[in-house]
Design a protein around this motif. Structure first.
Motif, PDB file in Angstrom:
ATOM      1  N   GLU A  72     -11.922 -24.067  -1.227  1.00  9.65           N
ATOM      2  CA  GLU A  72     -12.785 -23.526  -0.174  1.00  9.65           C
ATOM      3  C   GLU A  72     -12.027 -22.512   0.682  1.00  9.65           C
ATOM      4  O   GLU A  72     -12.589 -21.510   1.117  1.00  9.65           O
ATOM      5  CB  GLU A  72     -13.310 -24.654   0.709  1.00  9.65           C
ATOM      6  CG  GLU A  72     -14.314 -24.161   1.752  1.00  9.65           C
ATOM      7  CD  GLU A  72     -14.982 -25.313   2.481  1.00  9.65           C
ATOM      8  OE1 GLU A  72     -15.755 -25.027   3.429  1.00  9.65           O
ATOM      9  OE2 GLU A  72     -14.748 -26.476   2.117  1.00  9.65           O
ATOM     10  N   TYR A  73     -10.753 -22.791   0.921  1.00 13.87           N
ATOM     11  CA  TYR A  73      -9.938 -21.901   1.742  1.00 13.87           C
ATOM     12  C   TYR A  73      -8.681 -21.520   0.961  1.00 13.87           C
ATOM     13  O   TYR A  73      -8.112 -22.336   0.222  1.00 13.87           O
ATOM     14  CB  TYR A  73      -9.513 -22.572   3.055  1.00 13.87           C
ATOM     15  CG  TYR A  73     -10.665 -23.082   3.881  1.00 13.87           C
ATOM     16  CD1 TYR A  73     -11.509 -22.207   4.544  1.00 13.87           C
ATOM     17  CD2 TYR A  73     -10.899 -24.456   3.974  1.00 13.87           C
ATOM     18  CE1 TYR A  73     -12.572 -22.685   5.311  1.00 13.87           C
ATOM     19  CE2 TYR A  73     -11.957 -24.938   4.738  1.00 13.87           C
ATOM     20  CZ  TYR A  73     -12.794 -24.047   5.396  1.00 13.87           C
ATOM     21  OH  TYR A  73     -13.846 -24.520   6.137  1.00 13.87           O
ATOM     22  N   THR A  93      -5.948 -14.393   4.612  1.00 13.20           N
ATOM     23  CA  THR A  93      -6.800 -15.565   4.395  1.00 13.20           C
ATOM     24  C   THR A  93      -8.086 -15.193   3.667  1.00 13.20           C
ATOM     25  O   THR A  93      -8.560 -14.051   3.734  1.00 13.20           O
ATOM     26  CB  THR A  93      -7.174 -16.203   5.744  1.00 13.20           C
ATOM     27  OG1 THR A  93      -7.928 -15.269   6.527  1.00 13.20           O
ATOM     28  CG2 THR A  93      -5.924 -16.627   6.501  1.00 13.20           C
ATOM     29  N   GLY A  95     -11.988 -17.254   2.994  1.00 12.00           N
ATOM     30  CA  GLY A  95     -12.808 -18.418   3.287  1.00 12.00           C
ATOM     31  C   GLY A  95     -13.058 -18.640   4.759  1.00 12.00           C
ATOM     32  O   GLY A  95     -14.002 -19.353   5.129  1.00 12.00           O
ATOM     33  N   LEU A  96     -12.241 -18.054   5.642  1.00 14.59           N
ATOM     34  CA  LEU A  96     -12.438 -18.174   7.084  1.00 14.59           C
ATOM     35  C   LEU A  96     -13.285 -17.007   7.581  1.00 14.59           C
ATOM     36  O   LEU A  96     -13.022 -15.848   7.251  1.00 14.59           O
ATOM     37  CB  LEU A  96     -11.098 -18.173   7.818  1.00 14.59           C
ATOM     38  CG  LEU A  96     -10.173 -19.381   7.571  1.00 14.59           C
ATOM     39  CD1 LEU A  96      -8.832 -19.152   8.265  1.00 14.59           C
ATOM     40  CD2 LEU A  96     -10.819 -20.663   8.079  1.00 14.59           C
ATOM     41  N   SER A  97     -14.300 -17.318   8.366  1.00 13.10           N
ATOM     42  CA  SER A  97     -15.149 -16.275   8.922  1.00 13.10           C
ATOM     43  C   SER A  97     -14.410 -15.595  10.084  1.00 13.10           C
ATOM     44  O   SER A  97     -13.462 -16.147  10.643  1.00 13.10           O
ATOM     45  CB  SER A  97     -16.458 -16.883   9.431  1.00 13.10           C
ATOM     46  OG  SER A  97     -16.198 -17.731  10.550  1.00 13.10           O
ATOM     47  N   GLN A 100     -14.196 -17.872  13.022  1.00 10.60           N
ATOM     48  CA  GLN A 100     -13.191 -18.932  12.879  1.00 10.60           C
ATOM     49  C   GLN A 100     -11.781 -18.386  13.125  1.00 10.60           C
ATOM     50  O   GLN A 100     -10.958 -19.032  13.777  1.00 10.60           O
ATOM     51  CB  GLN A 100     -13.282 -19.553  11.487  1.00 10.60           C
ATOM     52  CG  GLN A 100     -14.497 -20.451  11.282  1.00 10.60           C
ATOM     53  CD  GLN A 100     -14.595 -20.958   9.854  1.00 10.60           C
ATOM     54  OE1 GLN A 100     -14.456 -20.193   8.898  1.00 10.60           O
ATOM     55  NE2 GLN A 100     -14.837 -22.263   9.709  1.00 10.60           N
ATOM     56  N   VAL A 101     -11.513 -17.195  12.619  1.00 13.50           N
ATOM     57  CA  VAL A 101     -10.201 -16.584  12.837  1.00 13.50           C
ATOM     58  C   VAL A 101      -9.978 -16.348  14.329  1.00 13.50           C
ATOM     59  O   VAL A 101      -8.886 -16.589  14.864  1.00 13.50           O
ATOM     60  CB  VAL A 101     -10.082 -15.265  12.050  1.00 13.50           C
ATOM     61  CG1 VAL A 101      -8.785 -14.543  12.409  1.00 13.50           C
ATOM     62  CG2 VAL A 101     -10.128 -15.527  10.554  1.00 13.50           C
ATOM     63  N   ASP A 103     -11.366 -18.024  16.790  1.00 12.90           N
ATOM     64  CA  ASP A 103     -11.197 -19.323  17.465  1.00 12.90           C
ATOM     65  C   ASP A 103      -9.797 -19.889  17.256  1.00 12.90           C
ATOM     66  O   ASP A 103      -9.221 -20.509  18.164  1.00 12.90           O
ATOM     67  CB  ASP A 103     -12.234 -20.322  16.938  1.00 12.90           C
ATOM     68  CG  ASP A 103     -13.653 -19.969  17.382  1.00 12.90           C
ATOM     69  OD1 ASP A 103     -13.781 -19.209  18.370  1.00 12.90           O
ATOM     70  OD2 ASP A 103     -14.605 -20.428  16.731  1.00 12.90           O
ATOM     71  N   ILE A 104      -9.237 -19.669  16.083  1.00 10.96           N
ATOM     72  CA  ILE A 104      -7.896 -20.192  15.799  1.00 10.96           C
ATOM     73  C   ILE A 104      -6.845 -19.476  16.638  1.00 10.96           C
ATOM     74  O   ILE A 104      -5.873 -20.080  17.103  1.00 10.96           O
ATOM     75  CB  ILE A 104      -7.576 -20.052  14.303  1.00 10.96           C
ATOM     76  CG1 ILE A 104      -8.494 -20.961  13.483  1.00 10.96           C
ATOM     77  CG2 ILE A 104      -6.117 -20.397  14.015  1.00 10.96           C
ATOM     78  CD1 ILE A 104      -8.379 -20.746  11.987  1.00 10.96           C
ATOM     79  N   HIS A 142      -9.648 -24.874  14.457  1.00 11.62           N
ATOM     80  CA  HIS A 142      -9.309 -24.804  13.025  1.00 11.62           C
ATOM     81  C   HIS A 142     -10.239 -25.731  12.249  1.00 11.62           C
ATOM     82  O   HIS A 142     -10.447 -26.874  12.641  1.00 11.62           O
ATOM     83  CB  HIS A 142      -7.857 -25.229  12.827  1.00 11.62           C
ATOM     84  CG  HIS A 142      -7.272 -24.798  11.519  1.00 11.62           C
ATOM     85  ND1 HIS A 142      -7.619 -25.383  10.321  1.00 11.62           N
ATOM     86  CD2 HIS A 142      -6.363 -23.836  11.218  1.00 11.62           C
ATOM     87  CE1 HIS A 142      -6.944 -24.808   9.345  1.00 11.62           C
ATOM     88  NE2 HIS A 142      -6.171 -23.854   9.866  1.00 11.62           N
ATOM     89  N   PRO A 143     -10.815 -25.285  11.117  1.00  9.51           N
ATOM     90  CA  PRO A 143     -11.692 -26.162  10.331  1.00  9.51           C
ATOM     91  C   PRO A 143     -10.898 -27.315   9.720  1.00  9.51           C
ATOM     92  O   PRO A 143      -9.685 -27.177   9.457  1.00  9.51           O
ATOM     93  CB  PRO A 143     -12.250 -25.224   9.256  1.00  9.51           C
ATOM     94  CG  PRO A 143     -11.247 -24.130   9.133  1.00  9.51           C
ATOM     95  CD  PRO A 143     -10.695 -23.938  10.507  1.00  9.51           C
TER      96      PRO A 143
END
Length: 585
Positions: A72-73, A93, A95-97, A100-101, A103-104, A142-143
């Motif tokens: 998935e990632y 990376t 798989g990360l939107s 999400q990037v 937010d991390i 982070h997911p």
């Protein structure tokens, strides 16, 4: 009964046959799945092998890895080359939107599980990330991630980076086959990365060579220094895709450095900024034989108190512009915060470029010095010819006219001869002033701006439009060398105001301007043949002229000219000389 027994016995082989068929079908499916993965691996290898752009190749590698192991990632962490505590210089990376990037926050630098592969570059499979001793959790936003597969990527037997794959989609964890497939892809990726790097190095060296040739050609063509610096900055910035480029030059006659030109992100903070040698990131490069690099210049301890100037910047390199025993300057290149650090393959050609430019600058300066010497020699020759030939002939002509005065019977003839002798005297003074100007040496600063003599002549020419005629100009002394720039600016302002007053109020048909510098004094005299000074008139302009003189320790004198008209004399002492007694006397 027998028939029933026969039917029952026949059912057992049929059942076993069904099981065998099902097992065969499953094996065929596995083979087909393996063939599909091999086909996908082959396509991925061919795809990344065709790329020549390093950034594009890295992106394709990560995307192919995610698809091949059904993750998935996925990410590719590029290992930094400098320092013992080697972290990650890049982290790509999949798989990360974008949300999400964001937010991390800051991407990982190579600690925890990621650092485990840096310290021990061997394949690593985990069913649960959190259970590994090196794991210490994820940052907020982070997911969640559980299963993990990491494989190093080598280029020329050196670890270039690592694959990081998480969250197997079709199973609870990654298996040995996933590891084998990813290891195969890593081997192919190493070859593709090496090819792309070699191509990029060759292309960049060609760009540096072309940039150097353009700068050297501009230098040797005699272009102004500002134009050359602008070309150096612009070309270097484009070749390495830097966000900031600047040239720092030594300050003549001091131990300091000053930014000659800057362009790009944060250039305003660098323009005109001064620093002291042997103190800081740039100063270290000035005394070094090799470039000085920093992964994050804002946090570099060498920057010290000047860290505010590097706001918004991250990776930086300072390249000495060496030509001989000491560098002629420093070429500074920087990228934005969290940008890709400068690689050795980028820095090495930059040093060659900077050295070539520095050598060309030295050659151009020596050529200009040789031309200046030749010009001064030619000026000396002209000055000697004027003195030995022209002035002597004028003297002889004047003496002849003086002798003719005694032989003239008519008063009108004697008056004309007297005027002719006076005109010859004035001409001799003008030629002597010209000789002074020809013999005066020019400094570097005066080559780049017009001297007071030229500015005075230009002001007089401009006044011809107001007056309807061109005033006579006489300049005596070394006005271009002995008069500082602030004093020269005052002289030009006073002359403009004086000539403007003559044009508005005097009704004159002739004006004489006399500028002289000598014996520690600077004097500007403007004489006209107009109606003279009125008893009552607005004196605001004259007050301004007087105040200009007083601020410099001098004075303004106003009076009647011989034969009518007005005479204005503006006198000031030059720096290092006391004001004359009587202020304006």
């Amino acid at each position: 009964m027998n028939g029933d027994s026969a039917d029952a016995g026949a059912g057992v082989p049929r059942l076993r046959l069904d099981e065998l068929l099902e097992e065969l079908e499953r094996r065929i499916g596995e083979v087909r799945g393996t063939q599909d993965r091999l086909h996908g691996l082959l396509e991925a290898v061919l795809s990344i092998g065709r790329g020549l752009d390093v950034a594009q190749v890295l992106k394709q590698i990560v995307e192919a890895a995610v698809v091949l192991v059904d993750a998935e990632y996925g990410a590719l962490g590029v290992v930094a080359k400098a320092g013992e505590d080697r972290g990650l210089s890049q982290f790509l990376t999949v798989g990360l939107s974008p949300d999400q990037v964001a937010d991390i926050g800051e991407l990982p630098s190579g600690h925890g599980i990621l650092g485990e592969l840096i310290r021990h570059p061997e394949p690593l499979r985990l069913e649960e990330l959190s259970q590994h001793p090196a794991s210490y959790g994820f940052p907020p936003g982070h997911p969640p991630m559980h299963s993990f597969l990491g494989v190093p990527v080598r280029v020329r037997e050196e670890v270039f980076g690592n694959f990081y794959l998480t969250e197997k989609r079709s199973a609870k964890e990654f298996d040995a086959e996933d590891e084998a497939v990813l290891s195969t892809l890593a081997a192919a990726a190493g070859v593709a990365i090496e090819n792309a790097q070699l191509y990029e190095e060759a292309r960049r060296r060609e760009q540096w060579s072309a940039a150097g040739a353009e700068v050297i050609g501009t230098l040797l063509s005699g272009a102004p220094r500002g134009e050359v610096l602008e070309l150096i900055v612009r070309r270097a910035k484009d070749v390495v895709a830097a966000d900031l480029a600047a040239v720092v030059l030594p300050v003549e006659g001091s131990e300091g450095l000053r930014t000659g030109l800057a362009e790009g992100l944060g250039a305003e903070a660098f323009r005109g900024a001064s620093v002291q040698r042997h103190d800081g990131f740039v100063e270290e490069a000035f005394g070094a034989e090799a470039p000085v690099a920093s992964v994050d210049v804002r946090r570099d301890p060498r920057v010290g108190e000047s860290g505010a100037a590097w706001s918004g910047l991250g990776p930086a390199v300072a390249v000495p512009m060496g030509a001989g025993e000491e560098a002629r300057g420093v070429l500074v290149l920087a990228r934005a915060e969290r940008g890709v650090p400068f690689a050795e393959a980028e820095i090495a050609p930059a040093l060659g470029f900077a050295s070539q430019v520095a050598l060309a600058m030295e050659v151009a300066e020596r050529r200009r010095d040789a031309e200046a010497v030749a010009l001064l020699e030619e000026r000396d020759r002209i000055a000697k010819d004027l003195h030995d030939l022209a002035i002597q002939r004028l003297f002889a002509t004047g003496m002849t006219l003086q002798s003719a005065q005694r032989l003239a019977d008519r008063p009108e003839m004697r008056e004309r001869l007297t005027r002719a002798v006076r005109d010859l005297d004035s001409t001799i003074k003008i030629i002597r002033s010209t000789i002074f100007g020809l013999q005066a040496p020019e400094t570097d600063g005066e080559r780049e701006r017009a001297g007071l003599r030229a500015r005075t002549a230009e002001t007089v020419e401009d006044a011809a439009r107001m007056l309807g005629f061109t005033p006579a100009l006489r300049v005596e002394g070394l006005v271009d060398t002995s008069v500082p720039l602030p004093f020269a600016d005052q002289v030009v302002a006073v002359l403009k105001e004086a000539l403007s007053n003559v044009a508005r109020h005097a009704g004159a048909s002739a004006v004489d301007v006399h500028l002289t510098a000598g014996e520690g004094r600077l004097a500007l005299t403007v004489t006209d043949n107009g109606r003279g000074l009125p008893e009552q008139s607005r004196r605001s302009g004259l007050r301004n002229l007087a105040q200009r003189a007083e601020r410099l320790g001098g004075a303004l004198e106003l009076g009647q000219a011989d034969g009518g008209g007005a005479r204005l004399c503006w006198r000031v002492p030059l720096p290092g000389h006391p004001a004359p007694s009587g202020a304006g006397a």
